[in-house]
Design a protein around this motif. Structure first.
Motif, PDB file in Angstrom:
ATOM      1  N   LEU A  70       0.872  -0.650  -0.199  1.00 29.87           N
ATOM      2  CA  LEU A  70      -0.129   0.197   0.040  1.00 29.87           C
ATOM      3  C   LEU A  70       0.622   1.369   0.111  1.00 29.87           C
ATOM      4  CD1 LEU A  70      -3.106   0.773   0.039  1.00 29.87           C
ATOM      5  CD2 LEU A  70      -3.068   1.017   2.546  1.00 29.87           C
ATOM      6  N   ILE A  71       1.967   0.659   0.718  1.00 33.82           N
ATOM      7  CA  ILE A  71       3.350   2.121   1.315  1.00 33.82           C
ATOM      8  C   ILE A  71       3.293   2.513  -0.605  1.00 33.82           C
ATOM      9  CG2 ILE A  71       5.037   3.676   2.061  1.00 33.82           C
ATOM     10  CD1 ILE A  71       3.870   1.514   4.567  1.00 33.82           C
ATOM     11  N   HIS A  72       3.381   1.414  -0.909  1.00 30.15           N
ATOM     12  CA  HIS A  72       4.840   1.958  -2.160  1.00 30.15           C
ATOM     13  C   HIS A  72       3.857   2.118  -3.508  1.00 30.15           C
ATOM     14  CE1 HIS A  72       6.527  -0.325  -5.802  1.00 30.15           C
ATOM     15  NE2 HIS A  72       6.116  -0.086  -6.342  1.00 30.15           N
ATOM     16  N   GLY A 107      -3.644  10.223   1.274  1.00 31.22           N
ATOM     17  CA  GLY A 107      -3.053   9.460   2.252  1.00 31.22           C
ATOM     18  C   GLY A 107      -3.087   7.994   2.590  1.00 31.22           C
ATOM     19  N   LEU A 108      -2.977   7.150   3.227  1.00 28.15           N
ATOM     20  CA  LEU A 108      -2.972   5.536   3.094  1.00 28.15           C
ATOM     21  C   LEU A 108      -4.175   5.006   3.102  1.00 28.15           C
ATOM     22  CD1 LEU A 108      -0.020   4.887   5.291  1.00 28.15           C
ATOM     23  CD2 LEU A 108      -0.267   4.192   3.031  1.00 28.15           C
ATOM     24  N   ASN A 109      -5.314   6.512   4.759  1.00 27.74           N
ATOM     25  CA  ASN A 109      -6.960   5.834   4.337  1.00 27.74           C
ATOM     26  C   ASN A 109      -7.198   5.895   3.196  1.00 27.74           C
ATOM     27  OD1 ASN A 109      -5.676   4.928   7.452  1.00 27.74           O
ATOM     28  ND2 ASN A 109      -5.905   6.892   7.937  1.00 27.74           N
ATOM     29  N   ASN A 110      -7.287   6.635   2.397  1.00 23.52           N
ATOM     30  CA  ASN A 110      -8.245   7.176   1.161  1.00 23.52           C
ATOM     31  C   ASN A 110      -8.442   5.711   0.675  1.00 23.52           C
ATOM     32  OD1 ASN A 110      -8.311   7.252  -1.662  1.00 23.52           O
ATOM     33  ND2 ASN A 110      -7.818   9.635  -0.803  1.00 23.52           N
ATOM     34  N   ARG A 138       5.418  10.861   7.955  1.00 20.17           N
ATOM     35  CA  ARG A 138       4.495  11.700   8.433  1.00 20.17           C
ATOM     36  C   ARG A 138       3.215  10.964   9.297  1.00 20.17           C
ATOM     37  NH1 ARG A 138       3.320  17.237   6.394  1.00 20.17           N
ATOM     38  NH2 ARG A 138       1.152  16.317   5.368  1.00 20.17           N
ATOM     39  N   GLU A 139       2.978  10.661   7.960  1.00 19.20           N
ATOM     40  CA  GLU A 139       1.663   9.513   8.173  1.00 19.20           C
ATOM     41  C   GLU A 139       2.294   8.598   9.458  1.00 19.20           C
ATOM     42  OE1 GLU A 139      -0.798   8.430   5.687  1.00 19.20           O
ATOM     43  OE2 GLU A 139      -1.051   9.876   4.570  1.00 19.20           O
ATOM     44  N   GLU A 140       3.236   7.674   8.668  1.00 19.66           N
ATOM     45  CA  GLU A 140       4.003   6.440   9.949  1.00 19.66           C
ATOM     46  C   GLU A 140       3.579   7.143  10.934  1.00 19.66           C
ATOM     47  OE1 GLU A 140       7.533   4.503   9.004  1.00 19.66           O
ATOM     48  OE2 GLU A 140       6.876   4.357   7.077  1.00 19.66           O
ATOM     49  N   PHE A 141       4.344   8.122  11.541  1.00 22.35           N
ATOM     50  CA  PHE A 141       4.670   8.239  12.555  1.00 22.35           C
ATOM     51  C   PHE A 141       2.866   8.749  13.493  1.00 22.35           C
ATOM     52  CE2 PHE A 141       3.570  12.428  15.534  1.00 22.35           C
ATOM     53  CZ  PHE A 141       4.070  12.055  16.644  1.00 22.35           C
ATOM     54  N   PHE A 142       1.985   8.988  13.058  1.00 23.99           N
ATOM     55  CA  PHE A 142       0.563   9.315  13.188  1.00 23.99           C
ATOM     56  C   PHE A 142       0.212   8.041  12.997  1.00 23.99           C
ATOM     57  CE2 PHE A 142       0.544  14.110  11.930  1.00 23.99           C
ATOM     58  CZ  PHE A 142       1.013  14.147  13.161  1.00 23.99           C
ATOM     59  N   ALA A 143       0.190   6.692  12.477  1.00 16.96           N
ATOM     60  CA  ALA A 143      -0.025   5.647  12.283  1.00 16.96           C
ATOM     61  C   ALA A 143      -0.076   4.496  14.222  1.00 16.96           C
ATOM     62  CB  ALA A 143      -0.358   4.993  10.957  1.00 16.96           C
ATOM     63  N   LYS A 144       1.932   5.326  13.680  1.00 17.78           N
ATOM     64  CA  LYS A 144       2.612   4.031  14.954  1.00 17.78           C
ATOM     65  C   LYS A 144       1.973   4.683  16.070  1.00 17.78           C
ATOM     66  CE  LYS A 144       5.502   1.758  13.076  1.00 17.78           C
ATOM     67  NZ  LYS A 144       6.753   0.946  13.695  1.00 17.78           N
ATOM     68  N   LEU A 145       1.508   6.167  16.227  1.00 19.95           N
ATOM     69  CA  LEU A 145       0.938   6.312  17.569  1.00 19.95           C
ATOM     70  C   LEU A 145      -0.058   6.150  17.989  1.00 19.95           C
ATOM     71  CD1 LEU A 145       1.583   9.092  19.670  1.00 19.95           C
ATOM     72  CD2 LEU A 145       0.909  10.782  18.498  1.00 19.95           C
TER      73      LEU A 145
END
Ligand SMILES: [Zn+2]
Length: 428
Positions: free
Chosen positions: A14-16, A29-32, A105-112
């Motif tokens: 998905l990130i790819h 965004g990854l949630n799109n 940034r997205e990863e940061f929020f997802a991990k949080l």
């Protein structure tokens, strides 16, 4: 719990795809849902060999996580850490312009969000986890960079899966004069959306000091202890992804006002996506709700016209573009998705009350609520304040609390007991 740690192969794919699309100028965004559908379709038809690199990434990540100690979820991507030094938890949403790498940034929020959910040790603890949902209405958003958001209304609801909406905070905000050149836009937006008068609106408050301190006090409870550093995280508030920019902008605007009282003041708050939260919660209990489904639910209009949901002003106008109403409707939707999975029977605090049920007893309560002055942290229906108590065994929370300037100020003392004073515990 036999949960697998680290992300699965599809997530890496998905990130790819997200990166591929970025090259084509599409920033998803990854949630799109569109991104997820495209990636999902490709993944379905992908031969094993082509999937292999992503399987490897996933295995690598999983083994990396598993080989280390029990809880070592580093919620901070490397690039972000470098940017922010030790203060990695500080207002990422507000500093977002400084972080170039969209993915980290997205990863940061997802991990949080992930570590927030994983910081609860059991399903039972998770049911009592306070989830703060924020909603705002604005006068305008300026065309400058970064945009300024002039706030008119804010709502915050505190929700738990077990108890539903515990309290809702609501204020109208005096945003001052409409900036030059924006009058038409501001009028237009007011007329077609929230209908909040742009000037001389009596309930609007201009005591920004109190606003900021009240909000800080309420959100203090939303911190949790970061398993890596052992320190409290930033305050966490949830909203829909499409509202993050505006909500962060409103907080930024308030911070600027507050800086005349406390120079250099900055919020220590993060705005997080509810979809990611739902996915992580349901994944934690091993009954995952996919992100597209959660997104669909959270954007549905099911509860748009529910009674006793909007603030008084918007209720009278029958207008659901209400900041308070939004936070409550999102709470109802969380109930719809999560309560069945947790085998919890929704109460009148989980869902909009049905007016035709036990009208007498019920009307009494509604009247009680109406007698509470508008500029306060309102209790939800039938909340028994005695059930609140500060969490005495959490030293960090208390420590942090004592560092706050004016924590014993009169504005704090007028508040109902127990609210916003460290992590509250729901006693049975
Ligand atoms: Zn309202």
């Amino acid at each position: 719990m036999g949960k697998s740690k680290g992300r699965n192969a599809f997530f890496h794919f998905l990130i790819h795809i997200q990166n591929q699309m970025k090259k084509e100028g599409k920033n998803f965004g990854l949630n799109n849902p569109e991104l997820q559908t495209i990636a999902g379709d490709l993944w379905k038809d992908m031969p094993k060999e082509e999937r292999q690199p992503f399987e490897l990434m996933s295995q690598k990540e999983k083994s990396g996580v598993n080989s280390s100690a029990k809880v070592t979820i580093d919620i901070t991507p490397k690039s972000y850490k470098e940017q922010k030094g030790e203060n990695f938890g500080r207002s990422a949403a507000m500093c977002s312009a400084n972080i170039d790498d969209e993915q980290s940034r997205e990863e940061f929020f997802a991990k949080l969000v992930e570590s927030f959910v994983k910081s609860f040790k059991s399903k039972t603890e998770l049911m009592d986890a306070p989830i703060f949902i924020v909603g705002t209405n604005i006068m305008i958003r300026t065309e400058s960079y970064p945009s300024e958001y002039y706030p008119l209304e804010i709502g915050i609801s505190r929700y738990t899966i077990r108890e539903g909406i515990h309290c809702t905070y609501h204020e109208f905000i005096d945003a001052g004069k409409v900036p030059i050149g924006y009058m038409h836009m501001a009028n237009d937006w007011s007329k077609t959306s929230h209908k909040i008068p742009l000037d001389n609106f009596d309930p609007a408050v201009s005591d920004y000091k109190k606003l900021v301190e009240d909000i800080e006090q309420i959100l203090e409870e939303s911190r949790f202890t970061n398993p890596v550093t052992g320190k409290p995280t930033s305050m966490l508030v949830f909203c829909r992804e499409d509202a993050v920019e505006q909500n962060a902008g409103v907080f930024r605007w308030l911070a600027q006002k507050y800086q005349s009282v406390v120079p250099g003041f900055e919020w220590d708050v993060e705005f997080l996506d509810l979809v990611t939260l739902v996915w992580n919660i349901t994944n934690f209990i091993e009954r995952p709700i996919s992100q597209p489904i959660a997104e669909n639910k959270l954007t549905s209009s099911t509860y748009d016209y529910s009674p006793n949901t909007n603030c008084e002003f918007h209720d009278e106008q029958d207008n659901y573009n209400c900041a308070q109403g939004l936070t409550r409707r999102l709470s109802y939707i969380l109930t719809d998705m999560l309560c069945p999975l947790f085998e919890i029977r929704p109460t009148e605090r989980h869902l909009p009350p049905k007016i035709n049920v036990v009208v007498d007893a019920y009307m009494g309560r509604i009247n009680d609520v109406n007698t509470i002055p508008i500029r306060r942290f309102n209790q939800a229906l039938s909340l028994n304040d005695n059930n609140w108590s500060p969490n005495d065994d959490n030293d960090q929370q208390r420590h942090h609390q004592s560092e706050r300037p004016d924590s014993s100020a009169s504005s704090v003392q007028r508040r109902p007991q127990g609210i916003g004073r460290g992590r509250a515990v729901w006693k049975k």
